[in-house]
Write an enzyme that holds these catalytic residues in place. Structure first.
Site, PDB file in Angstrom:
ATOM      1  CG  ASP A   4     -40.343 -23.580 146.527  1.00 54.70           C
ATOM      2  OD1 ASP A   4     -41.008 -23.673 145.481  1.00 54.70           O
ATOM      3  OD2 ASP A   4     -40.684 -24.122 147.608  1.00 54.70           O
ATOM      4  CE  LYS A  26     -42.007 -27.114 146.146  1.00 54.04           C
ATOM      5  NZ  LYS A  26     -43.284 -26.434 146.367  1.00 54.04           N
ATOM      6  CG  ASN A  64     -39.034 -27.273 143.303  1.00 55.73           C
ATOM      7  OD1 ASN A  64     -39.851 -27.619 142.455  1.00 55.73           O
ATOM      8  ND2 ASN A  64     -39.261 -26.285 144.160  1.00 55.73           N
ATOM      9  CG  ASP A  92     -40.171 -24.005 140.964  1.00 58.41           C
ATOM     10  OD1 ASP A  92     -41.249 -24.533 141.265  1.00 58.41           O
ATOM     11  OD2 ASP A  92     -40.030 -22.765 140.836  1.00 58.41           O
ATOM     12  CB  THR A 106     -18.020   7.022 159.647  1.00 57.68           C
ATOM     13  OG1 THR A 106     -18.730   8.105 159.038  1.00 57.68           O
ATOM     14  CG2 THR A 106     -16.595   6.980 159.142  1.00 57.68           C
TER      15      THR A 106
HETATM   16  C1  LIG Z   1     -37.562 -23.300 133.700  1.00 57.84           C
HETATM   17  C2  LIG Z   1     -38.682 -23.638 134.577  1.00 57.84           C
HETATM   18  C3  LIG Z   1     -38.166 -24.205 135.864  1.00 57.84           C
HETATM   19  C4  LIG Z   1     -39.251 -25.003 136.505  1.00 57.84           C
HETATM   20  N1  LIG Z   1     -40.192 -24.473 137.216  1.00 57.84           N
HETATM   21  N2  LIG Z   1     -40.281 -23.156 137.361  1.00 57.84           N
HETATM   22  C5  LIG Z   1     -41.442 -22.659 137.930  1.00 57.84           C
HETATM   23  N3  LIG Z   1     -42.339 -23.538 138.394  1.00 57.84           N
HETATM   24  N4  LIG Z   1     -41.613 -21.373 138.002  1.00 57.84           N
HETATM   25  C6  LIG Z   1     -39.292 -26.448 136.320  1.00 57.84           C
HETATM   26  C7  LIG Z   1     -40.161 -27.191 137.069  1.00 57.84           C
HETATM   27  C8  LIG Z   1     -40.248 -28.565 136.887  1.00 57.84           C
HETATM   28  C9  LIG Z   1     -39.463 -29.195 135.942  1.00 57.84           C
HETATM   29  N5  LIG Z   1     -39.634 -30.567 135.785  1.00 57.84           N
HETATM   30  C10 LIG Z   1     -39.016 -31.355 134.858  1.00 57.84           C
HETATM   31  O1  LIG Z   1     -38.177 -30.979 134.062  1.00 57.84           O
HETATM   32  C11 LIG Z   1     -39.444 -32.740 134.910  1.00 57.84           C
HETATM   33  C12 LIG Z   1     -38.950 -33.775 134.159  1.00 57.84           C
HETATM   34  C13 LIG Z   1     -39.679 -34.907 134.528  1.00 57.84           C
HETATM   35  C14 LIG Z   1     -39.642 -36.231 134.102  1.00 57.84           C
HETATM   36  C15 LIG Z   1     -40.550 -37.120 134.669  1.00 57.84           C
HETATM   37  O2  LIG Z   1     -40.602 -38.410 134.344  1.00 57.84           O
HETATM   38  C16 LIG Z   1     -39.678 -38.847 133.398  1.00 57.84           C
HETATM   39  C17 LIG Z   1     -41.447 -36.709 135.641  1.00 57.84           C
HETATM   40  C18 LIG Z   1     -41.475 -35.395 136.051  1.00 57.84           C
HETATM   41  C19 LIG Z   1     -40.585 -34.494 135.487  1.00 57.84           C
HETATM   42  N6  LIG Z   1     -40.424 -33.174 135.712  1.00 57.84           N
HETATM   43  C20 LIG Z   1     -38.554 -28.441 135.197  1.00 57.84           C
HETATM   44  C21 LIG Z   1     -38.478 -27.066 135.389  1.00 57.84           C
END
Ligand SMILES: CCC/C(=N\NC(=N)N)c1ccc(NC(=O)c2cc3cc(OC)ccc3[nH]2)cc1
Length: 322
Positions: free
Chosen positions: A137, A139, A142, A158, A177
């Protein structure tokens, strides 16, 4: 705050929402003991498909992956809590936010910066593939940026759609085999073996978007062709006004990643060997931010010529037993 786990609110002070995802949101939080900023990702179990069962399995697989991986360009978890209806995952804060928003605000990312980010993505995905993990995934949403500066670390996140390549019955079958083995078992094996190629394709799309500011495949790009038709036929356009200032090497990497036949597509290793990535200055910058000498000064780039950089052989205190 909805019913947050007590331990969570005891350990962290949760403030404003900084990002919204498909299956949850991201909030800025402070670790009370250190006053350090962290990101708190909430994943609502009810937003998962089908029963809670699959939600638990896929979320726990993701947590398992997150706790197992260790690479400077892959997000790291710092803490983990859960309630009946949500997971709360504490992560290092990526101040620069999502690459998606950076591309949107800048239209196009300058080629040298796109190359620096792309190199880090390749190294991160190379690490995942070497550890039998396919992201599936990839993109711009992420890919997170460590700061608002152009030169910064990127981290892939993600792992909800990720797949762990386990020893399969098919692999065990292929060790025996093949006297009585049907031909399609071999062709199946080739197809399954190429599942990691999906990440190479996605990185091709991400690179295209960073360089050009628009995606290769989108509705009405070609009249009468759906987006999926454009993808399965590999039909996209380098719009001159967007691509004229971009090098032929960059275009060549994109073309070789956006090959419909996974067999013909560049692998991650092959992409790392492409002329566009044969850029020592970029690699030195990337290695310098990915592996800072002294974590304190992240931009430490000791010049090999420095006297203290090369310990004098006399300094070595060889163990008398050597
Ligand atoms: C451990 C979970 C992993 C995960 N997504 N997993 C999931 N959707 N299943 C995930 C998805 C998104 C994020 N995003 C961030 O950490 C993040 C920090 C951040 C800072 C920002 O401005 C300062 C704006 C957006 C942000 N996203 C971190 C982890």
């Amino acid at each position: 705050q909805s019913n947050l786990p007590k331990e969570l609110s005891e350990k962290y002070m949760i403030t404003k929402k900084i990002g919204v995802g498909v299956c949850g949101e991201v909030k800025l939080a402070f670790e009370r003991a250190t006053c350090k900023k962290v990101a708190l990702k909430t994943i609502n179990k009810k937003d998962f498909p089908a029963s809670v069962g699959t939600a638990t399995r896929s979320a726990e697989r993701e947590i398992q992956i997150l706790q197992k991986i260790d690479h400077p360009c892959l997000i790291k978890t710092k803490d983990f809590f859960q309630t009946d209806d949500s997971y709360y995952i504490v992560l290092e804060l990526m101040e620069g936010g999502e690459l998606y928003d950076r591309v949107k605000s800048k239209q196009q990312i300058k080629e040298p910066i796109a190359k620096l980010y792309f190199y880090q993505m390749l190294k991160a995905v190379e690490y995942l593939h070497n550890n039998g993990i396919i992201h599936r995934d990839l993109k711009p949403e992420n890919v997170l940026l460590s700061s608002h500066d152009d030169v910064c670390i990127i981290k892939i996140t993600d792992f909800n759609q990720s797949k762990i390549l386990e020893e399969s019955a098919l692999m065990r079958t292929l060790c025996g085999t093949p006297t009585y083995l049907a031909p399609e078992v071999f062709t199946d094996a080739v197809t399954v073996g190429y599942s990691r190629a999906v990440d190479a394709w996605s990185l091709g799309v991400v690179l295209f978007v960073c360089l050009a500011g628009y995606p290769p495949f989108y509705p009405n790009a070609r009249i009468g062709l759906s987006v999926s038709d454009q993808i399965t036929q590999g039909i996209y356009t380098f719009i001159p006004s967007k691509w004229d200032g971009i090098s032929d090497d960059a275009k060549d990497v994109v073309k070789k990643l956006l090959r419909v036949d996974p067999n013909a597509r560049l692998t991650i290793e092959e992409a790392l060997q492409h002329p566009w990535l044969m850029d020592e200055a970029m690699k030195e910058t990337a290695e310098g931010i990915m592996y800072p000498k002294d974590p304190g000064d992240a931009d430490a780039t000791a010049d090999p010529g420095d006297a203290d950089a090369t310990a004098d052989p006399g300094d070595a205190t060889a163990d008398p037993g050597d």
